[in-house]
Motif scaffolding. Structure first.
Motif, PDB file in Angstrom:
ATOM      1  N   GLY A 177     -33.243  -2.181   9.196  1.00 29.51           N
ATOM      2  CA  GLY A 177     -33.626  -3.638   9.317  1.00 29.51           C
ATOM      3  C   GLY A 177     -35.126  -3.807  10.111  1.00 29.51           C
ATOM      4  O   GLY A 177     -35.500  -4.852  10.366  1.00 29.51           O
ATOM      5  N   SER A 217     -39.381  -5.533  -0.649  1.00 24.97           N
ATOM      6  CA  SER A 217     -38.981  -6.147   0.420  1.00 24.97           C
ATOM      7  C   SER A 217     -40.116  -7.562   0.377  1.00 24.97           C
ATOM      8  O   SER A 217     -39.898  -8.288   1.159  1.00 24.97           O
ATOM      9  N   ASN A 304     -36.610  -4.989   4.930  1.00 23.34           N
ATOM     10  CA  ASN A 304     -35.353  -5.671   4.485  1.00 23.34           C
ATOM     11  C   ASN A 304     -34.448  -4.364   3.744  1.00 23.34           C
ATOM     12  O   ASN A 304     -34.919  -4.188   2.679  1.00 23.34           O
TER      13      ASN A 304
END
Length: 433
Positions: A177, A217, A304
């Protein structure tokens, strides 16, 4: 004459389905216990890979023959280079192997050329049982709504990093992350702390999967039908991101980067000690670990983690012209769903597609890097986003065009914008030709 449906397994007609189910229930047998009802059959099986893959695949199929002595196999395998040229030539002549290995570079193309046996009815009636596969993984074998293959194994991109190096320099480990900004700041710190002896990160600007996850993302995709799914401006920003990383010293100079651009595991910088990280596939961790004495670990690519998805590392497919379609499907179902086959095949092609088989395989593993690869994939399963449709025909060409464009920027032969414009033009032309 075509082979008859395996007893306890469906043919293509609903009437046969009902009859088999009634017989199975009456006899107390399950569909998995029933053998193919064929005369003696020899099926040809073709795949690419090394000696280890060949050894394990043969062992698994020998188990099948022990259970069903009327079905034997003719094995053929070779390296990746030239594999699809040979397969295409044999298919055009009408003598392609009954069962063969394929990946998402060619899945759509071979389906559109009607080389692949349509497995939709077999899946609909659970003759080819994909219910134990993650939904996205089962979906990944569909082209225009038809199931044309079955996932042989699962993997997802993985950022492999040198934990021993980080421990020696008292540096933090990358985390799932991390934003790209945080990641590149971390990489710059690694380069500084090692006095430039080891760069913080590989430059993956030539890596299509890194670009794809970066796009996802931002809620974009690599493809949109038979066109690229992003703009010249998007690709310019991607090339600029890594040009800045090289300028800051977070990533190496182009002469160091280039050997790894092809994806060759033996050339990856985390194994050669030239960078603290490499952008590869998560299931390549065991292979990379063999190349270095330092301890390696894996996290997701920056950004992400929902940009990742359960990807089929490889598929098993069948030739549309096979004379024994039902038996062929029974064999593919065995390779995907049988626990004994799964234990033999292990993680060589990636993690078992069937989640129950995967747990069985995981419990039997002794190699620490394999255990770590499985644990990472398990962790990511809860974070995966939806799977995109398989890449269109021309995907292999697109990958090479991206390498050419990225290297033109890396070596200063073109600006990020010029390289991006050239790539978009050539790529869209390749997809529509």
């Amino acid at each position: 004459m075509p082979s008859r449906p395996p007893a306890g397994r469906l043919g293509r007609r609903l009437g046969a389905v009902l009859l088999v189910v009634v017989i199975a229930l009456a006899s107390g047998c399950t569909a998995e216990d029933a053998a193919p009802q064929d005369d003696k059959v020899e099926l040809s099986v073709f795949w690419w890979g090394g000696d280890r893959r060949a050894e394990l695949t043969k062992q698994a199929l020998e188990v099948y023959t022990k259970r069903y002595p009327d079905v034997t196999f003719k094995f053929t395998f070779q390296g990746n280079a030239g594999y699809f040229d040979r397969l295409s030539t044999e298919a055009a002549a009408g003598n392609a192997p009954d069962i063969f290995q394929i990946d998402d570079n060619y899945l759509t193309e071979y389906a559109q050329r009607e080389i692949l046996l349509d497995l939709t009815d077999y899946v609909r009636t659970d003759v080819l049982d994909l219910r134990k596969l993650p939904a996205g993984l089962a979906q990944s074998s569909q082209v225009t709504g038809r199931t044309v293959a079955a996932a042989a194994a699962e993997n997802t991109p993985g950022l492999i990093y040198n934990k021993s190096l980080l421990d020696r320099y008292d540096l933090p480990e990358p985390q799932i992350g991390m934003s790209y900004q945080d990641y590149l700041e971390w990489a710059e710190q690694v380069t500084e702390r090692t006095d430039g002896e080891v760069f913080g990160t590989m430059d993956p600007s030539a890596d299509y999967k890194a670009l794809w996850l970066w796009l996802r993302s931002q809620d974009k995709e690599l493809y949109r039908g038979r066109q690229m799914g992003f703009t010249e401006s998007d690709l310019t920003r991607w090339f600029e991101l890594w040009a800045d990383a090289r300028e800051r010293g977070a990533a190496p100079p182009p002469q160091v980067i280039q050997p790894a651009n092809s994806g060759d595991v033996t050339k990856q910088l985390v194994a050669s000690g030239q960078a603290a990280t490499s952008f590869v596939w998560s299931n390549q961790l065991p292979e990379l670990q063999k190349l270095t004495k330092d301890k390696l670990k894996v996290v997701s690519y920056p950004g992400n983690p929902a940009a990742h998805w359960a990807r089929a590392s490889l598929y098993w497919a069948a030739f549309r012209g096979t004379r024994h379609p039902d038996t062929v499907v029974h064999v593919i179902d065995f390779l995907v769903n049988d626990a004994v086959a799964g234990e033999i095949l292990g993680t060589e092609r990636g993690l078992s597609a069937n989640l129950d088989v995967r747990r069985t395989v995981e419990a039997s593993l002794t190699d620490e890097s394999m255990k770590q690869s499985v644990a990472f994939e398990t962790t990511m399963t809860e974070k995966f986003g939806p799977a995109p449709v398989p890449p269109p025909k021309g995907h292999a060409t697109i990958k090479q065009l991206l390498i050419q464009a990225a290297e033109s920027v890396q070596f200063g032969k073109a600006s990020p914008r010029t390289a991006a414009a050239s790539f978009i033009s050539q790529a869209n032309a390749a997809l529509t030709s």
